[in-house]
Design an enzyme around this catalytic site. Structure first.
Site, PDB file in Angstrom:
ATOM      1  N   THR A 236      38.851  48.363  41.862  1.00  0.00           N
ATOM      2  CA  THR A 236      39.759  47.216  41.804  1.00  0.00           C
ATOM      3  C   THR A 236      40.210  46.978  40.371  1.00  0.00           C
ATOM      4  O   THR A 236      40.602  45.878  40.007  1.00  0.00           O
ATOM      5  CB  THR A 236      39.075  45.949  42.357  1.00  0.00           C
ATOM      6  OG1 THR A 236      37.859  45.710  41.606  1.00  0.00           O
ATOM      7  CG2 THR A 236      38.751  46.102  43.808  1.00  0.00           C
ATOM      8  N   THR A 521      33.050  45.051  35.608  1.00  0.00           N
ATOM      9  CA  THR A 521      34.284  45.470  34.946  1.00  0.00           C
ATOM     10  C   THR A 521      35.525  45.280  35.813  1.00  0.00           C
ATOM     11  O   THR A 521      36.640  45.281  35.290  1.00  0.00           O
ATOM     12  CB  THR A 521      34.187  46.950  34.535  1.00  0.00           C
ATOM     13  OG1 THR A 521      33.992  47.754  35.699  1.00  0.00           O
ATOM     14  CG2 THR A 521      33.045  47.166  33.566  1.00  0.00           C
ATOM     15  N   CYS A 522      35.340  45.156  37.113  1.00  0.00           N
ATOM     16  CA  CYS A 522      36.502  44.948  37.990  1.00  0.00           C
ATOM     17  C   CYS A 522      37.091  43.561  37.790  1.00  0.00           C
ATOM     18  O   CYS A 522      38.304  43.392  37.671  1.00  0.00           O
ATOM     19  CB  CYS A 522      36.104  45.169  39.440  1.00  0.00           C
ATOM     20  SG  CYS A 522      35.677  46.888  39.816  1.00  0.00           S
ATOM     21  N   THR A 523      36.244  42.554  37.745  1.00  0.00           N
ATOM     22  CA  THR A 523      36.700  41.174  37.534  1.00  0.00           C
ATOM     23  C   THR A 523      36.662  40.788  36.069  1.00  0.00           C
ATOM     24  O   THR A 523      37.050  39.680  35.711  1.00  0.00           O
ATOM     25  CB  THR A 523      35.828  40.198  38.343  1.00  0.00           C
ATOM     26  OG1 THR A 523      34.456  40.316  37.898  1.00  0.00           O
ATOM     27  CG2 THR A 523      35.904  40.495  39.822  1.00  0.00           C
TER      28      THR A 523
END
Length: 529
Positions: A236, A521-523
């Protein structure tokens, strides 16, 4: 650290006129011209007579005589042209008339006349070109564009020849390029890149060589371990950012590039040239740039000038990274006599022959011409085919066109050097999510934030290190911290899509305190203990 993991530990990672109508009292008419008497004597003409005599022309008569032209008459006579008449006469051209006359061109008219070009008119005339218009004209190339229109054309009606090489322009330019990419819908299966961390470039080359690979679609990054299974993350954003960062680094360190860390040039690889690898490298650079804002940043000026079409710098022997050839040419160039030059040329005869520069020279000036010709061919001539392939790859997503049309703006991403990161900018990047005021958790969180801020300052000063397996310590940089939190070593030019956050770790796991920071790391969420 695995940037695609939901949680990882630090040890695993290192934005009218009012008409003035004069009023005059007109005395009663009389037929007696007289200057001094109140009685009438028809035989006495007089200039001071205040009564009317139609046979006597007089400039001082205050009454109206239609046969007498007078500049001081304050009443209206349609047959008398006068510059002082304050009423409207449509046959009289006048620059001071405040009402509208469509037959009178005037620079001071405040109303709109579509036949009158005027630089002060505030209304829009589509036939009038103006340097201040910020609307889009697809026929005008503009090197400091303000309004991107498509993936490959960015123009404006500005007539300024000065380039506005600002980060704002670069952001707008990249956003325009990115508008040609569908980053919402999942891409085709051919866009799935299975990444082995030790062979990132090789994995990318396999993917980009697929016939069905579509650079206009979203990438799907899957990091795999030594057993060939996925690491379990869903891409994501975090895995893509990490992949693009690792890919660009490995590409510049590959055998296809040569030179110091701050000046990479193309290297000649005959096998890669025969396979069309340089074209794929151009595609990779385009995708990294448009999908993630990751540019090479360390290309040599000569290479960028060949891509953009701007004049190349003079050849320099220090650009020769083959040590043997460098020493041979340097020896020829430093020869003090023609005899020494001949000796040096004899020693370098094989190399000069390969460069087409083995010829007789009889003066030191001819010797220097020979060295310059050899350098020109070595640095540019023999690299024409690899450069041609690289340009073909850079045409992907309109990147090459953007380089040529906006060379000074795009220069930052190709040879502007690594972006700088400061403690202040890193601290300002994150939004801190506290517990409610007055709670015990809020008190602990404020203490943690104080330590966090102090530590970031120590990192900038070079005083921070972490211990790794084996007892060794490694120095921590601000880039390491950003990589740990986001997967990227620099904030993209167009910024992060997600707002970086800081939250806190209060809960224990299996009775153990969570002592080290974690990250998603996605958010782009950093979790402080």
């Amino acid at each position: 650290m695995g940037a695609e993991d939901d949680s990882v530990t630090l040890c695993d990672n290192v934005t009218p006129a009012g008409v003035n109508q004069a009023e005059a009292a007109i005395p009663s008419n009389s037929t007696v011209p007289s200057a001094s008497m109140d009685a009438f004597d028809p035989t006495v003409p007089s200039a001071s007579v205040d009564t009317f005599d139609p046979t006597v022309p007089s400039a001082s008569v205050d009454t109206f005589d239609p046969t007498v032209p007078s500049a001081s008459v304050d009443t209206f006579d349609p047959t008398v042209p006068s510059a002082s008449v304050d009423t409207f006469d449509p046959t009289v051209p006048s620059a001071s008339v405040d009402t509208f006359d469509p037959t009178v061109p005037s620079a001071s008219v405040d109303t709109f006349d579509p036949t009158v070009p005027s630089a002060s008119v505030d209304t829009f005339d589509p036939t009038v070109p103006s340097a201040s218009v910020d609307t889009f004209d697809p026929t005008v190339p503009f090197d400091s564009m303000h309004s991107p229109a498509s993936a490959s054309t960015y123009t404006s009606t500005s007539t300024s020849t000065a380039v506005s090489d600002t980060r704002h322009d670069l952001r707008r330019l990249l956003q325009g390029l990115q508008s040609a990419v569908d980053l919402v819908e999942s891409g085709p299966i051919a866009n799935c890149i299975n990444v082995v961390r030790s062979r990132v470039l090789q994995c990318a080359l396999r993917t980009f060589n697929r016939r069905a690979f579509n650079p206009h679609k979203q990438l799907d990054i899957v990091f795999v371990d030594s057993c060939g299974t996925g690491e379990g993350s869903v891409d994501t954003g975090g895995p893509t950012r990490e992949f693009l960062r690792l890919l660009m680094k490995e590409l510049l360190d590959s055998r296809y590039f040569v030179g110091p860390e701050n000046g990479k040039s193309l290297a000649l690889d005959s096998l890669g040239l025969s396979r069309g690898t340089y074209k794929v490298l151009g595609m990779i650079i385009s995708v990294c740039l448009v999908h993630g804002g990751v540019g090479p940043r360390v290309l040599a000026r000569r290479l960028y000038s060949k891509l953009s079409g701007i004049p190349a710098p003079p050849v320099n022997i220090e650009e020769v990274y083959d040590p043997e050839l460098h020493d041979q040419l340097d020896k020829i160039q430093r020869a003090g006599t023609i005899t020494e030059a001949h000796t040096a040329m004899l020693e370098a005869s094989n190399s000069l022959h390969m460069l087409g520069a083995l010829c007789k020279v009889s003066t030191l000036e001819e010797r220097q011409d020979l060295v310059n010709a050899a350098l020109k061919y070595y640095l540019e001539g023999r690299m024409e085919m690899p450069l041609k392939q690289l340009k073909e790859g850079l045409e992907t997503l309109g990147v090459l066109n953007a380089i040529k049309e906006h060379s000074s703006i795009m220069e930052e991403l190709f040879c502007g050097g690594p972006p700088t990161l400061s403690a202040a900018s890193l601290l300002d990047l994150f939004t801190i999510h506290y517990s409610p005021r007055g709670t015990n958790r809020r008190a602990l969180e404020e203490v943690a934030v104080g330590h966090w801020r102090d530590w970031i300052i120590e990192v900038e000063d070079g005083d921070a290190a972490v211990e790794v397996d084996g007892g060794d310590t490694i120095k921590v940089t601000l880039e390491n911290v950003l990589v740990f939190a986001s997967g990227a070593s620099a904030v993209p030019v167009f910024g992060f899509k997600e707002n970086p956050n800081i939250t806190f770790l209060h809960e224990n796991i299996n009775g153990n305190w969570r002592m080290f920071p974690e990250a998603n790391t996605c958010t782009i969420t950093l979790k402080l203990p």
